[in-house]
Structure formats: structure tokens, C-alpha cells
Design a protein around this motif. Structure first.
Motif, PDB file in Angstrom:
ATOM      1  N   LEU A 108       0.807  -1.386   0.241  1.00 46.44           N
ATOM      2  CA  LEU A 108       0.194  -0.201  -0.405  1.00 46.44           C
ATOM      3  C   LEU A 108       0.741   1.462   0.043  1.00 46.44           C
ATOM      4  N   LEU A 109       1.862   1.500   0.891  1.00 46.68           N
ATOM      5  CA  LEU A 109       2.702   2.275   1.391  1.00 46.68           C
ATOM      6  C   LEU A 109       3.428   2.503  -0.448  1.00 46.68           C
ATOM      7  N   ALA A 110       4.651   1.454  -0.827  1.00 44.73           N
ATOM      8  CA  ALA A 110       5.547   1.680  -1.702  1.00 44.73           C
ATOM      9  C   ALA A 110       4.683   3.010  -3.094  1.00 44.73           C
ATOM     10  N   PRO A 111       5.930   3.576  -3.611  1.00 44.50           N
ATOM     11  CA  PRO A 111       5.799   4.440  -4.517  1.00 44.50           C
ATOM     12  C   PRO A 111       5.740   3.518  -6.134  1.00 44.50           C
ATOM     13  N   ARG A 112       4.891   3.553  -7.117  1.00 39.22           N
ATOM     14  CA  ARG A 112       4.336   3.353  -7.938  1.00 39.22           C
ATOM     15  C   ARG A 112       5.295   4.214  -9.278  1.00 39.22           C
ATOM     16  N   ARG A 113       5.620   5.189  -9.449  1.00 33.30           N
ATOM     17  CA  ARG A 113       5.860   5.544 -10.516  1.00 33.30           C
ATOM     18  C   ARG A 113       7.545   5.010 -11.425  1.00 33.30           C
ATOM     19  N   ARG A 114       6.990   5.107 -13.235  1.00 28.90           N
ATOM     20  CA  ARG A 114       8.338   4.119 -13.193  1.00 28.90           C
ATOM     21  C   ARG A 114       8.529   5.414 -14.356  1.00 28.90           C
ATOM     22  N   THR A 115       9.731   5.080 -13.719  1.00 26.57           N
ATOM     23  CA  THR A 115      10.584   6.500 -14.224  1.00 26.57           C
ATOM     24  C   THR A 115      11.986   5.543 -15.141  1.00 26.57           C
ATOM     25  N   PRO A 116      12.563   6.130 -16.222  1.00 26.56           N
ATOM     26  CA  PRO A 116      13.078   5.510 -17.387  1.00 26.56           C
ATOM     27  C   PRO A 116      14.523   4.653 -16.216  1.00 26.56           C
ATOM     28  N   GLU A 117      14.761   5.793 -15.352  1.00 25.23           N
ATOM     29  CA  GLU A 117      15.898   5.357 -14.688  1.00 25.23           C
ATOM     30  C   GLU A 117      16.133   3.979 -13.350  1.00 25.23           C
ATOM     31  N   LYS A 118      14.420   3.744 -13.310  1.00 24.75           N
ATOM     32  CA  LYS A 118      13.795   2.649 -12.294  1.00 24.75           C
ATOM     33  C   LYS A 118      14.345   1.050 -13.418  1.00 24.75           C
ATOM     34  N   LEU A 119      13.718   1.520 -14.713  1.00 25.10           N
ATOM     35  CA  LEU A 119      13.121   0.985 -15.665  1.00 25.10           C
ATOM     36  C   LEU A 119      14.380   0.520 -15.927  1.00 25.10           C
ATOM     37  N   GLN A 120      16.005   0.677 -15.626  1.00 30.83           N
ATOM     38  CA  GLN A 120      17.268   0.434 -17.030  1.00 30.83           C
ATOM     39  C   GLN A 120      17.924  -0.723 -15.673  1.00 30.83           C
ATOM     40  N   THR A 121      18.698  -1.411 -16.906  1.00 26.49           N
ATOM     41  CA  THR A 121      19.070  -2.938 -16.406  1.00 26.49           C
ATOM     42  C   THR A 121      20.010  -2.629 -15.562  1.00 26.49           C
ATOM     43  N   TYR A 122      20.309  -2.838 -14.356  1.00 27.04           N
ATOM     44  CA  TYR A 122      21.194  -2.695 -13.205  1.00 27.04           C
ATOM     45  C   TYR A 122      22.365  -4.099 -12.659  1.00 27.04           C
ATOM     46  N   GLU A 123      24.248  -3.743 -13.058  1.00 24.84           N
ATOM     47  CA  GLU A 123      24.376  -4.490 -12.480  1.00 24.84           C
ATOM     48  C   GLU A 123      25.767  -3.950 -12.272  1.00 24.84           C
ATOM     49  N   SER A 124      25.845  -3.925 -10.815  1.00 25.78           N
ATOM     50  CA  SER A 124      26.646  -3.806 -10.362  1.00 25.78           C
ATOM     51  C   SER A 124      27.281  -2.357 -10.537  1.00 25.78           C
ATOM     52  N   GLY A 125      26.324  -1.769 -10.461  1.00 21.84           N
ATOM     53  CA  GLY A 125      26.674  -0.119 -10.276  1.00 21.84           C
ATOM     54  C   GLY A 125      27.276   0.235 -12.495  1.00 21.84           C
ATOM     55  N   GLU A 126      27.455  -0.730 -12.316  1.00 21.28           N
ATOM     56  CA  GLU A 126      27.732  -0.599 -14.367  1.00 21.28           C
ATOM     57  C   GLU A 126      26.866  -0.266 -15.187  1.00 21.28           C
ATOM     58  N   VAL A 127      27.154   0.246 -16.064  1.00 21.01           N
ATOM     59  CA  VAL A 127      25.893   0.334 -17.552  1.00 21.01           C
ATOM     60  C   VAL A 127      26.295  -0.558 -18.325  1.00 21.01           C
ATOM     61  N   PRO A 128      25.618  -1.830 -18.364  1.00 22.74           N
ATOM     62  CA  PRO A 128      25.617  -3.055 -19.140  1.00 22.74           C
ATOM     63  C   PRO A 128      26.168  -3.024 -20.738  1.00 22.74           C
ATOM     64  N   ILE A 129      27.504  -3.886 -20.799  1.00 24.48           N
ATOM     65  CA  ILE A 129      27.607  -3.479 -22.669  1.00 24.48           C
ATOM     66  C   ILE A 129      27.731  -4.868 -23.675  1.00 24.48           C
ATOM     67  N   GLY A 130      26.675  -5.252 -24.087  1.00 21.28           N
ATOM     68  CA  GLY A 130      25.918  -6.129 -25.336  1.00 21.28           C
ATOM     69  C   GLY A 130      24.772  -6.920 -24.093  1.00 21.28           C
ATOM     70  N   SER A 131      24.376  -7.582 -24.763  1.00 17.72           N
ATOM     71  CA  SER A 131      23.421  -9.148 -24.260  1.00 17.72           C
ATOM     72  C   SER A 131      23.892  -9.337 -23.063  1.00 17.72           C
ATOM     73  N   ALA A 132      22.673  -9.887 -22.392  1.00 20.51           N
ATOM     74  CA  ALA A 132      23.333 -10.863 -20.868  1.00 20.51           C
ATOM     75  C   ALA A 132      22.865 -12.124 -21.393  1.00 20.51           C
ATOM     76  N   TRP A 133      23.011 -12.256 -22.678  1.00 19.49           N
ATOM     77  CA  TRP A 133      22.804 -13.743 -22.915  1.00 19.49           C
ATOM     78  C   TRP A 133      23.843 -14.017 -23.580  1.00 19.49           C
ATOM     79  N   VAL A 134      24.959 -14.896 -22.714  1.00 16.37           N
ATOM     80  CA  VAL A 134      25.793 -14.719 -23.461  1.00 16.37           C
ATOM     81  C   VAL A 134      26.152 -16.383 -22.719  1.00 16.37           C
ATOM     82  N   GLN A 135      26.785 -16.873 -24.048  1.00 16.99           N
ATOM     83  CA  GLN A 135      26.813 -18.959 -23.676  1.00 16.99           C
ATOM     84  C   GLN A 135      28.537 -19.402 -23.197  1.00 16.99           C
ATOM     85  N   TYR A 136      28.162 -19.546 -21.950  1.00 18.39           N
ATOM     86  CA  TYR A 136      29.735 -20.337 -21.419  1.00 18.39           C
ATOM     87  C   TYR A 136      30.297 -21.265 -21.534  1.00 18.39           C
ATOM     88  N   PRO A 137      31.792 -21.742 -22.057  1.00 13.94           N
ATOM     89  CA  PRO A 137      31.687 -23.311 -22.167  1.00 13.94           C
ATOM     90  C   PRO A 137      31.011 -24.378 -21.384  1.00 13.94           C
TER      91      PRO A 137
END
Length: 122
Positions: free
Chosen positions: A32-61
């Protein structure tokens, strides 16, 4: 059923009901108390404070997965060996040969993995 047993069950039921009630109330209040506004910052992918480069679908050996499975298998086996060491005096000579067989099977598995090149990291 004795009186102490029934009161023990009553206390357990009260504790269980209190736990469920606490979880439901806190989740409802947070919802009930949680804010619901969606902003571009909230919808951005977050990876340890860095902007992700490339796709997250990487095939490992496949070797990485097999190496990880070997690690887990030997890690779990250490738990059995430590338990055996604690009970060593009460197991007599049979317990010694039992763990010796266990370690030989582990060693054979390690040699097999080594010969297949699984342990080589790169």
C-alpha cells in the motif's frame, strides 16, 4: 494426550498464526505504501553499478559447468569425511576400510576428470 503436550501444540499453533499474520500485515502495508511511478532510471538494467555492455545471454563453455559440479561433489564429500573423522573411534577397522574405499572412488573420479581435461581451467 497429556496436558503439557496439548499446551505445546497450542503454543506452536499460536506462533505459526502470529508468523503468518506478521508476514501478511507487513506485505500488505508495504504494498500500500510503495511508490508506483516508473521512471527510465528504475527500468534500466542494473549490474553492480555499471552500465551493461552487450547482451546478457552469453553462452559459457561447458567446462565451467563441469568444473563447478566437480567442486560441489568434492565439497559435499568433505562433509562425509569430517563426519567419519568425528566417529572414527566407534567405527573400528570396518569404518577405516569403508572410508578408504570411499576415498579411492573419489580419487578415481578425480583421475578420470583430469584425464578428460575437465580440471584444466583454460
Amino acid at each position: 494426550m497429556s496436558l503439557t503436550t496439548s499446551t505445546g501444540y497450542l503454543y506452536a499453533a499460536i506462533l505459526l498464526a502470529a508468523g503468518f499474520t506478521f508476514v501478511l500485515v507487513t506485505m500488505t502495508v508495504a504494498n500500500l505504501l510503495a511508490p508506483r511511478r516508473r521512471t527510465p532510471e528504475k527500468l534500466q538494467t542494473y549490474e553492480s553499478g555499471e552500465v551493461p555492455i552487450g547482451s546478457a545471454w552469453v553462452q559459457y563453455p561447458l567446462g565451467f559447468y563441469i568444473f563447478a559440479l566437480l567442486f560441489v561433489a568434492f565439497d559435499v564429500d568433505i562433509v562425509f569425511i569430517i563426519t567419519w573423522a568425528v566417529l572414527f573411534k566407534s567405527l573400528s577397522i570396518f569404518g577405516f576400510f569403508e572410508i578408504l574405499f570411499f576415498i579411492i572412488v573419489l580419487a578415481l573420479g578425480l583421475v578420470y576428470a583430469w584425464r578428460k581435461g575437465v580440471i584444466r581451467w583454460i
